[in-house]
Scaffold this motif. Structure first.
Motif, PDB file in Angstrom:
ATOM      1  N   UNK A   8      18.432 -14.779 -24.721  1.00  0.00           N
ATOM      2  CA  UNK A   8      17.956 -14.475 -25.461  1.00  0.00           C
ATOM      3  C   UNK A   8      17.453 -14.996 -26.355  1.00  0.00           C
ATOM      4  N   UNK A   9      18.549 -16.576 -26.017  1.00  0.00           N
ATOM      5  CA  UNK A   9      17.836 -18.052 -27.558  1.00  0.00           C
ATOM      6  C   UNK A   9      16.266 -18.177 -26.620  1.00  0.00           C
ATOM      7  N   UNK A  10      15.821 -18.498 -25.531  1.00  0.00           N
ATOM      8  CA  UNK A  10      15.145 -18.586 -25.094  1.00  0.00           C
ATOM      9  C   UNK A  10      13.871 -17.369 -26.392  1.00  0.00           C
ATOM     10  N   UNK A  11      14.054 -16.439 -25.964  1.00  0.00           N
ATOM     11  CA  UNK A  11      13.065 -15.252 -26.884  1.00  0.00           C
ATOM     12  C   UNK A  11      13.006 -15.761 -28.276  1.00  0.00           C
ATOM     13  N   UNK A  12      14.310 -15.839 -28.737  1.00  0.00           N
ATOM     14  CA  UNK A  12      14.306 -16.205 -30.525  1.00  0.00           C
ATOM     15  C   UNK A  12      13.490 -17.747 -30.858  1.00  0.00           C
ATOM     16  N   UNK A  13      13.890 -18.125 -29.468  1.00  0.00           N
ATOM     17  CA  UNK A  13      12.900 -19.842 -29.776  1.00  0.00           C
ATOM     18  C   UNK A  13      10.889 -19.712 -29.909  1.00  0.00           C
ATOM     19  N   UNK A  14      11.260 -18.366 -28.885  1.00  0.00           N
ATOM     20  CA  UNK A  14       9.737 -18.291 -28.431  1.00  0.00           C
ATOM     21  C   UNK A  14       8.961 -17.515 -30.403  1.00  0.00           C
ATOM     22  N   UNK A  15       9.747 -16.646 -30.496  1.00  0.00           N
ATOM     23  CA  UNK A  15       9.283 -15.915 -31.638  1.00  0.00           C
ATOM     24  C   UNK A  15       9.273 -17.190 -32.771  1.00  0.00           C
ATOM     25  N   UNK A  39       3.695 -23.533 -23.927  1.00  0.00           N
ATOM     26  CA  UNK A  39       4.834 -23.595 -24.330  1.00  0.00           C
ATOM     27  C   UNK A  39       5.507 -22.758 -24.443  1.00  0.00           C
ATOM     28  N   UNK A  40       4.687 -21.689 -25.498  1.00  0.00           N
ATOM     29  CA  UNK A  40       5.777 -20.046 -25.340  1.00  0.00           C
ATOM     30  C   UNK A  40       5.057 -20.002 -24.182  1.00  0.00           C
ATOM     31  N   UNK A  41       4.645 -19.598 -23.316  1.00  0.00           N
ATOM     32  CA  UNK A  41       3.966 -19.195 -22.475  1.00  0.00           C
ATOM     33  C   UNK A  41       5.572 -19.289 -21.637  1.00  0.00           C
ATOM     34  N   UNK A  42       5.007 -20.762 -21.277  1.00  0.00           N
ATOM     35  CA  UNK A  42       5.818 -21.114 -20.223  1.00  0.00           C
ATOM     36  C   UNK A  42       7.451 -20.786 -20.323  1.00  0.00           C
ATOM     37  N   UNK A  43       7.980 -20.695 -21.588  1.00  0.00           N
ATOM     38  CA  UNK A  43       9.451 -20.043 -21.397  1.00  0.00           C
ATOM     39  C   UNK A  43       9.497 -18.779 -21.006  1.00  0.00           C
ATOM     40  N   UNK A  44       8.067 -18.116 -21.678  1.00  0.00           N
ATOM     41  CA  UNK A  44       8.111 -16.314 -21.236  1.00  0.00           C
ATOM     42  C   UNK A  44       8.402 -16.161 -20.003  1.00  0.00           C
ATOM     43  N   UNK A  45       8.092 -16.673 -18.810  1.00  0.00           N
ATOM     44  CA  UNK A  45       7.860 -17.258 -17.632  1.00  0.00           C
ATOM     45  C   UNK A  45       9.182 -17.436 -17.206  1.00  0.00           C
ATOM     46  N   UNK A  46       9.627 -17.988 -17.769  1.00  0.00           N
ATOM     47  CA  UNK A  46      10.954 -18.940 -17.536  1.00  0.00           C
ATOM     48  C   UNK A  46      12.232 -18.378 -17.392  1.00  0.00           C
ATOM     49  N   UNK A  60      19.444  -7.055 -25.392  1.00  0.00           N
ATOM     50  CA  UNK A  60      19.120  -7.493 -26.325  1.00  0.00           C
ATOM     51  C   UNK A  60      17.826  -7.887 -26.116  1.00  0.00           C
ATOM     52  N   UNK A  61      18.184  -8.782 -24.651  1.00  0.00           N
ATOM     53  CA  UNK A  61      16.841  -9.639 -24.082  1.00  0.00           C
ATOM     54  C   UNK A  61      15.654  -8.413 -24.006  1.00  0.00           C
ATOM     55  N   UNK A  62      15.858  -7.443 -23.082  1.00  0.00           N
ATOM     56  CA  UNK A  62      15.276  -6.478 -23.361  1.00  0.00           C
ATOM     57  C   UNK A  62      14.158  -5.614 -24.806  1.00  0.00           C
ATOM     58  N   UNK A  63      14.818  -5.995 -25.431  1.00  0.00           N
ATOM     59  CA  UNK A  63      13.766  -6.163 -26.550  1.00  0.00           C
ATOM     60  C   UNK A  63      12.998  -7.167 -27.146  1.00  0.00           C
ATOM     61  N   UNK A  64      14.007  -8.460 -27.033  1.00  0.00           N
ATOM     62  CA  UNK A  64      13.600  -9.719 -27.455  1.00  0.00           C
ATOM     63  C   UNK A  64      12.576 -10.233 -27.258  1.00  0.00           C
ATOM     64  N   UNK A  65      12.657  -9.967 -25.938  1.00  0.00           N
ATOM     65  CA  UNK A  65      11.445 -10.836 -24.659  1.00  0.00           C
ATOM     66  C   UNK A  65      10.150 -10.498 -25.297  1.00  0.00           C
ATOM     67  N   UNK A  66       9.572  -8.228 -25.500  1.00  0.00           N
ATOM     68  CA  UNK A  66       8.233  -8.257 -25.421  1.00  0.00           C
ATOM     69  C   UNK A  66       8.056  -8.104 -26.965  1.00  0.00           C
ATOM     70  N   UNK A  67       8.789  -7.974 -27.625  1.00  0.00           N
ATOM     71  CA  UNK A  67       8.412  -8.531 -29.455  1.00  0.00           C
ATOM     72  C   UNK A  67       8.095 -10.356 -29.291  1.00  0.00           C
ATOM     73  N   UNK A  68       8.559 -10.577 -28.393  1.00  0.00           N
ATOM     74  CA  UNK A  68       8.603 -12.388 -28.671  1.00  0.00           C
ATOM     75  C   UNK A  68       7.085 -12.403 -28.234  1.00  0.00           C
ATOM     76  N   UNK A  69       6.917 -11.505 -27.508  1.00  0.00           N
ATOM     77  CA  UNK A  69       5.242 -11.762 -26.523  1.00  0.00           C
ATOM     78  C   UNK A  69       4.437 -11.046 -27.007  1.00  0.00           C
ATOM     79  N   UNK A  70       4.756  -9.788 -27.698  1.00  0.00           N
ATOM     80  CA  UNK A  70       3.421  -9.141 -28.861  1.00  0.00           C
ATOM     81  C   UNK A  70       3.368 -10.372 -29.840  1.00  0.00           C
ATOM     82  N   UNK A  71       4.148 -10.689 -30.622  1.00  0.00           N
ATOM     83  CA  UNK A  71       3.686 -11.730 -31.915  1.00  0.00           C
ATOM     84  C   UNK A  71       3.006 -12.851 -31.439  1.00  0.00           C
TER      85      UNK A  71
END
Length: 186
Positions: A8-15, A39-46, A60-71
């Motif tokens: 979840x921290x990785x998703x927040x970092x990606x955001x 870097x954002x793409x790599x954190x998403x894959x990781x 929370x991760x199920x919500x944060x991860x796709x939201x970060x990707x879409x943003x």
């Protein structure tokens, strides 16, 4: 309770990388913007790999991860538009598609406390967008192939959205006929 695990921290970092990407584009530092995107793409894959391998999937991760990707996706496409690399219609189609998915996911979550997870089409769309965006960053060297890749990717993304919608409607119809209120998760 909110579970702020590493993923979840990785998703927040990606955001937060969205703002960095915009800054680099504004300063005409496209190489730095490119590496921010990578870097954002790599954190998403990781993030996805670790979540599945160690079963660290959280609501929370199920919500944060796709939201970060879409943003990140809409932001990088908007930056490409303002850099005169991308036509406006592509930005509009993808922005609308992403908003529909976020709104639909939010409504489904509110209605049934369910998060619709990505399927093969969603994962392929992500891969195709990653390749297309890398090509857009190399626009001066690969044009018109970057545009061909992007048009294919946009078409596939719209197909993927339609596929999700049809699957959702079938699940609702099936649940109504069975008199059940089962969750819809891939």
């Amino acid at each position: 309770t909110i579970n702020l695990n590493l993923l979840n921290i990785l998703s927040i970092l990606r955001t937060s990388m969205v703002d960095v990407l915009i800054l680099f584009f504004k300063l005409d530092m496209k190489i730095a913007a490119f590496f921010t995107y990578l870097t954002a793409s790599a954190t998403d894959a990781l993030d996805g790999y670790i979540a599945r391998k160690y079963d660290l999937i959280t609501p929370l991760g199920k919500l944060l991860d796709p939201l970060a990707d879409k943003m990140m996706l809409v932001t990088v496409l908007a930056c490409m538009y303002f850099a005169k690399i991308l036509p406006l219609w592509i930005l509009i189609v993808i922005a609308v598609k992403e908003c529909v998915q976020v709104l639909g996911g939010f409504l489904l979550f509110q209605r049934k406390d369910t998060v619709v997870q990505s399927n093969l089409f969603g994962k392929l769309t992500t891969v195709f967008f990653s390749v297309s965006i890398v090509l857009l960053f190399c626009h001066d060297y690969v044009t018109p192939y970057d545009n061909y890749a992007l048009i294919f990717t946009v078409s596939f993304a719209v197909f993927s959205l339609v596929q999700y919608f049809v699957k959702y409607l079938r699940a609702i119809h099936k649940n109504e006929q069975a008199g059940k209120s089962e969750d819809f998760v891939d």
